[in-house]
Design an enzyme around this catalytic site. Structure first.
Site, PDB file in Angstrom:
ATOM      1  N   GLU A  57     114.709  64.481-148.517  1.00 22.34           N
ATOM      2  CA  GLU A  57     115.270  64.839-147.216  1.00 22.34           C
ATOM      3  C   GLU A  57     116.789  64.866-147.192  1.00 22.34           C
ATOM      4  O   GLU A  57     117.447  63.965-146.664  1.00 22.34           O
ATOM      5  CB  GLU A  57     114.761  63.895-146.126  1.00 22.34           C
ATOM      6  CG  GLU A  57     113.264  63.954-146.002  1.00 22.34           C
ATOM      7  CD  GLU A  57     112.748  63.400-144.681  1.00 22.34           C
ATOM      8  OE1 GLU A  57     113.459  62.595-144.070  1.00 22.34           O
ATOM      9  OE2 GLU A  57     111.660  63.795-144.267  1.00 22.34           O
TER      10      GLU A  57
ATOM     11  N   GLU B 291     105.236  64.839-147.330  1.00 20.63           N
ATOM     12  CA  GLU B 291     104.992  63.913-146.214  1.00 20.63           C
ATOM     13  C   GLU B 291     104.442  64.695-145.033  1.00 20.63           C
ATOM     14  O   GLU B 291     104.900  65.807-144.748  1.00 20.63           O
ATOM     15  CB  GLU B 291     106.284  63.228-145.719  1.00 20.63           C
ATOM     16  CG  GLU B 291     106.881  62.237-146.676  1.00 20.63           C
ATOM     17  CD  GLU B 291     108.174  61.592-146.150  1.00 20.63           C
ATOM     18  OE1 GLU B 291     108.406  61.596-144.915  1.00 20.63           O
ATOM     19  OE2 GLU B 291     108.943  61.097-146.971  1.00 20.63           O
TER      20      GLU B 291
HETATM   21  C1  PNW Z   1     111.055  60.811-142.938  1.00 27.42           C
HETATM   22  N1  PNW Z   1     114.232  62.492-137.508  1.00 27.42           N
HETATM   23  O1  PNW Z   1     112.164  60.473-142.172  1.00 27.42           O
HETATM   24  C2  PNW Z   1     111.257  59.974-144.182  1.00 27.42           C
HETATM   25  O2  PNW Z   1     111.198  60.664-145.389  1.00 27.42           O
HETATM   26  C3  PNW Z   1     110.448  58.734-144.211  1.00 27.42           C
HETATM   27  O3  PNW Z   1     111.113  57.788-144.996  1.00 27.42           O
HETATM   28  C4  PNW Z   1     110.193  58.282-142.788  1.00 27.42           C
HETATM   29  O4  PNW Z   1     109.630  57.032-142.713  1.00 27.42           O
HETATM   30  C5  PNW Z   1     109.310  59.341-142.155  1.00 27.42           C
HETATM   31  O5  PNW Z   1     109.915  60.627-142.217  1.00 27.42           O
HETATM   32  C6  PNW Z   1     108.958  59.067-140.706  1.00 27.42           C
HETATM   33  O6  PNW Z   1     110.102  59.075-139.912  1.00 27.42           O
HETATM   34  C7  PNW Z   1     112.586  61.031-141.009  1.00 27.42           C
HETATM   35  O7  PNW Z   1     114.858  61.689-136.747  1.00 27.42           O
HETATM   36  C8  PNW Z   1     113.281  60.183-140.150  1.00 27.42           C
HETATM   37  O8  PNW Z   1     114.118  63.718-137.219  1.00 27.42           O
HETATM   38  C9  PNW Z   1     113.825  60.672-138.998  1.00 27.42           C
HETATM   39  C10 PNW Z   1     113.686  62.014-138.708  1.00 27.42           C
HETATM   40  C11 PNW Z   1     112.979  62.858-139.560  1.00 27.42           C
HETATM   41  C12 PNW Z   1     112.455  62.361-140.704  1.00 27.42           C
END
Ligand code: PNW
Length: 451
Positions: A170, A358
């Site tokens: 990411e 994911e």
């Molecule tokens: C992903 N947003 O994170 C990550 O790859 C994981 O580590 C995380 O636990 C999972 O998604 C769930 O959140 C994100 O704010 C965190 O848009 C925040 C965002 C998107 C993805």
């Protein structure tokens, strides 16, 4: 009577790879053990006011000690594969320089335990836990070189048993959210020129990492990345709106996946940034565009898009705060994104293989009489999987799916307040309990069909 037989709502390809995903800082704990160096997430989470409830990953799911138990959870689900990340600072406590053999020994044991149980590891090399000692973090170009050295060392050690490596997880999160929006470690709010440079160092790290893995790994090792590309759903399935979705996917990810797939920054991006555009050195774009064996995407929520007569040819339709979302306010529901994410990446760049690295959701899980009946999560997953299945039915090269997450864990700035697991973790006792969604996922895998 008129009872219908129990049917399958549709099968997945016979060799479709079912898995679960986690990340090192979110599950391992043991932050001071066996020579692990501090990371920017240790620093950030120990700074009051940065993480919900001032939670931190000091213990998390204690998976550093309980990895064998985690393997058994995977085995009971019947998944064939597990996407995990390595903590860079266990291997290079200061990010570069002196190697800590105990770090590599640990991941040797984890990999061997997975393999002994018939589970294929997919390894992410960087899932945000950047060694604190690297001066300037991702603001410093040297960090990209340090990452490549670390990636090469891991590839050399593990590629006799691990066939799939993802460089980074990411890009948008560890650059924009971390260095421009300040919501993730290190919590900076840099102006655009510096922010764009951080983005450039992120994609450069990926590219140099690909080269280092190829130079050090066993021939045939598959290399890709896991990206949370911004994805767009055409509001109406007509060629006009579908073209708008493709265009939006390409333009809105110009600084990340588009640069990686095309080996250049779009003119529109460079022009829009003007004086704040990233400073690119000779050879950078060639490294960034290194050919990949697969592309993996993290798919959670859509943006809806329509064709528009004026430039750039599409209009992104904003979510309203009251639009349906899961327990995390950002996690808007729109399962068609599952299909359109795969479709747009395929149409634009034709990667050899695609994975969902994911997909999953937070839900307000409560344990009652020892059970967690997370119907919301099952609804979310079933809907998304129906649309991923459409992609496989149409012959798109979607090879596998990693559910986020195997178990509840440290959800970054939300601390332990948001649960994404198909196993419930009682963080006081570390007891893992399969939720109803785990039972549902197991049945789906058993039939290789939607249930
Ligand atoms: C992903 N947003 O994170 C990550 O790859 C994981 O580590 C995380 O636990 C999972 O998604 C769930 O959140 C994100 O704010 C965190 O848009 C925040 C965002 C998107 C993805």
């Amino acid at each position: 009577s008129g009872a219908l037989p129990i049917g399958n709502a549709g099968s997945f390809p016979p060799d479709f790879l079912w898995g679960c995903a986690t990340a090192s800082y979110q599950i391992e704990g043991a932050v001071k053990e066996d020579g692990r160096g501090p990371t920017i997430w240790d620093t950030f989470s120990h700074t009051p006011g940065k993480v919900f409830n001032d939670d931190n990953g000091d213990v998390a799911c204690d998976s550093y000690h309980r990895y064998k138990e985690d393997t058994q959870l995977l085995k009971a689900l019947g998944v064939k594969t597990y996407r995990m990340s390595l903590a860079w600072s266990r291997i290079f406590p200061e990010g570069k320089g002196k190697l800590n053999p105990k770090g590599l020994d640990h991941y040797d044991r984890v990999v061997d335990d997975l393999l002994a149980n018939g589970i294929t590891p997919y390894i992410t090399l960087f899932h945000w836990d950047l060694p604190q000692a690297l001066p300037g973090g991702w603001q410093n170009r040297d960090t990209a070189y340090a990452f490549a050295d670390y990636a090469g060392v891991v590839a050399k050690r593990l590629s006799d048993r691990v066939n799939h490596f993802m460089t980074v997880n990411e890009l948008r999160c560890f650059t924009d959210i971390s260095y421009m929006e300040g919501r993730h470690a290190p919590g900076l709010k840099l102006p655009p020129a510096e922010g764009n440079q951080v983005r450039h160092h992120g994609v450069l790290a990926h590219g140099l990492g690909v080269q280092a893995i190829r130079a050090n790994a066993k021939p045939g090792t598959q290399v890709g990345l896991a990206d949370n590309t911004s994805f767009f759903v055409p509001v109406i399935e007509t060629e006009e709106h579908i073209e708008a979705a493709r265009k939006a996917t390409r333009e809105e990810n110009a600084m990340f996946l588009t640069a990686i797939m095309e080996g250049r920054y779009l003119d529109s991006y460079m022009q829009a940034q003007g004086a704040a555009a990233p400073k690119v050195q000779a050879g950078d774009m060639k490294a960034i565009g290194s050919p990949l064996d697969f592309v993996a995407i993290n798919v959670y929520c859509p943006s809806y898009v329509r064709a528009d007569a004026s430039a750039p040819g599409y209009k992104i339709l904003p979510h309203l705060p009251e639009s349906p979302h899961m327990a995390s306010p950002w996690l808007y529901v729109g399962p068609e994104v599952a299909y359109w994410s795969v479709r747009c990446v395929h149409d634009l760049w034709k990667p050899k293989a695609l994975y969902i690295s994911e997909n999953g959701c937070s839900a307000d899980d409560v344990m009652t009489d020892g059970r967690v009946d997370d119907a919301d999560r099952i609804m979310y997953l079933r809907n998304c999987l129906g649309h991923f299945q459409r992609a496989t039915r149409e012959g798109l090269p979607l090879k596998g799916y990693f559910l986020w997450s195997l178990m509840d864990n440290f959800e970054w700035a939300d601390g332990y307040s948001k649960r994404f697991g198909v196993h419930y973790v009682d963080f006081a006792t570390q007891k893992r309990t399969p939720k109803l969604s785990a039972e549902w996922y197991r049945e789906l895998i058993r039939r290789n069909a939607l249930v």
